[in-house]
Design an enzyme around this catalytic site. Structure first.
Site, short mmCIF file in Angstrom:
data_model
loop_
_atom_site.label_atom_id
_atom_site.label_comp_id
_atom_site.label_asym_id
_atom_site.label_seq_id
_atom_site.Cartn_x
_atom_site.Cartn_y
_atom_site.Cartn_z
N GLY A 1 -0.30 -3.39 -10.34
CA GLY A 1 1.08 -3.82 -10.18
C GLY A 1 1.57 -4.55 -11.41
O GLY A 1 0.78 -5.12 -12.17
N GLY B 1 -3.76 -2.39 -8.31
CA GLY B 1 -2.94 -1.40 -7.60
C GLY B 1 -3.30 0.03 -7.91
O GLY B 1 -3.00 0.93 -7.13
N GLU C 1 -8.30 -9.61 -10.05
CA GLU C 1 -7.28 -10.56 -9.60
C GLU C 1 -7.67 -12.03 -9.68
O GLU C 1 -6.81 -12.89 -9.86
CB GLU C 1 -6.85 -10.21 -8.16
CG GLU C 1 -5.99 -8.98 -8.04
CD GLU C 1 -6.76 -7.68 -8.14
OE1 GLU C 1 -6.13 -6.61 -8.25
OE2 GLU C 1 -8.02 -7.73 -8.12
N ASP D 1 -6.07 -7.44 -3.46
CA ASP D 1 -5.20 -7.03 -2.35
C ASP D 1 -5.29 -5.52 -2.17
O ASP D 1 -6.37 -4.97 -2.18
CB ASP D 1 -3.77 -7.51 -2.59
CG ASP D 1 -3.14 -6.94 -3.86
OD1 ASP D 1 -3.87 -6.59 -4.79
OD2 ASP D 1 -1.88 -6.85 -3.92
#
Length: 330
Positions: free
Chosen positions: A71, A120, A143, A151
């Site tokens: 992302g 992502g 992350e 995530d």
């Protein structure tokens, strides 16, 4: 050829060719870092193809360097600093909806992972049935170094990797090459990069042949080097299978190997808060469905992006690139 180009036409290219749906990420200067329009465009294409008579959907990149770097965390940070956290929440909600659609899609999805694939990018690939890597592949969930947490449903798929590999990858952000990706199960097939472009036509030309067979044939018996993770697997499982972060550190101290020392240094360099969140998320994820994990991700994302560690981590790694974050005490 049937054109189904979605709204983000320049950054997500889609078409259907001889019964194969094709989605190509086309934001090369940003290493295909995902924006909300890009995610929505991919989701729209997959939604339109759910009842289509397709052999497969192939997800790839126009970039020679990256499949997808994840992302666009710099944009998310800018939104927060501008007082528009809702824009970032829309991104995460759209992304997690796409992750679930990929996992549940009735048409087999084949991700061609050439180059960088992080965060992502794994969300676009790992939830599908076929993940093809090349000699250029680099996979990671980095992350915790950004003050965030793994995530995109990582709370579901990381705990389901063999042994304690998932906890290790989630906490440290360790980068995997093709051999490690295949060893962990995050990848399913290896095809040399110079043969990757053959995949869509091979699938279209053999609609009644199992996809696994088509991909293996394109691999042409290529040998992949031995996994480096396999060599440290006993120490890794013992340390990262421990029940708490303190226990993990204690086991690493007792191990007294270069790998253990490097791993301790990595844990000391990332956000302490992110380590706490990640350990709890992966522990709980063992007993959750994918959709439950994605729901938990959205709740956590809403609060985590407002925390000082997230703003500082993204600054240090992606904005100023000094790699010297000043973390808050846990």
């Amino acid at each position: 050829m049937t054109d189904t180009t979605p709204p983000a036409a320049s950054e997500v290219l889609t078409d259907v060719h001889q019964g194969v749906g094709r989605i190509r990420l086309n934001r090369p200067k940003a290493l295909n870092a995902l924006t909300t329009p890009m995610v929505a465009a991919i989701d729209d294409a997959l939604a339109a193809w759910e009842s289509a008579p397709l052999t497969a959907v192939v997800l790839s990149s126009t970039s020679a360097k990256a499949f997808c770097a994840g992302g666009d965390m710099r944009a998310i940070r800018r939104n927060v600093l501008a007082g528009d956290a809702e824009a970032s929440e829309r991104f995460f909600a759209t992304e997690y909806r796409l992750n679930a659609r990929i996992a549940e899609h009735p048409v087999p999805i084949v991700a061609l992972i050439d180059g960088i694939c992080m965060g992502g990018g794994l969300g676009l690939s790992v939830h599908g049935g076929y993940r093809v890597v090349t000699e250029n592949t680099v996979l990671a969930m980095p992350e915790t170094a950004l003050g965030f947490f793994p995530d995109i449903g990582a709370g579901y798929f990381l705990p389901r990797l063999p042994g304690a590999l998932g906890m290790y990858l989630g906490l440290t952000g360790h980068r995997l090459d093709a051999a490690d990706a295949l060893y962990t199960g995050l990848a399913t097939h290896f095809i040399p990069a110079d043969r990757l472009h053959l995949v869509p036509d091979a699938l279209a030309g053999h609609p009644h042949t199992p996809i696994d067979t088509v991909l293996k044939d394109l691999g042409d018996g290529s040998e992949v080097p031995h996994s480096k993770l396999a060599a440290v697997r006993p120490d890794l499982d013992r340390a990262f299978g421990a029940p708490t972060l303190a226990d993990i550190r204690a086991e690493l101290h007792r191990t007294e190997t270069p790998w253990a020392a490097d791993t301790l240094a990595t844990l000391d360099s990332v956000s302490p808060r992110s380590l706490d969140i990640t350990h709890a998320l992966l522990t709980a994820g063992r007993d959750r469905t994918l959709r439950a994990c994605l729901t938990a991700d959205l709740h956590l994302a809403r609060t985590t992006i407002l925390e000082p560690d997230f703003l500082e981590g993204v600054r240090a790694v992606l904005v100023d690139k000094d790699h010297s974050p000043a973390w808050q005490p846990t």
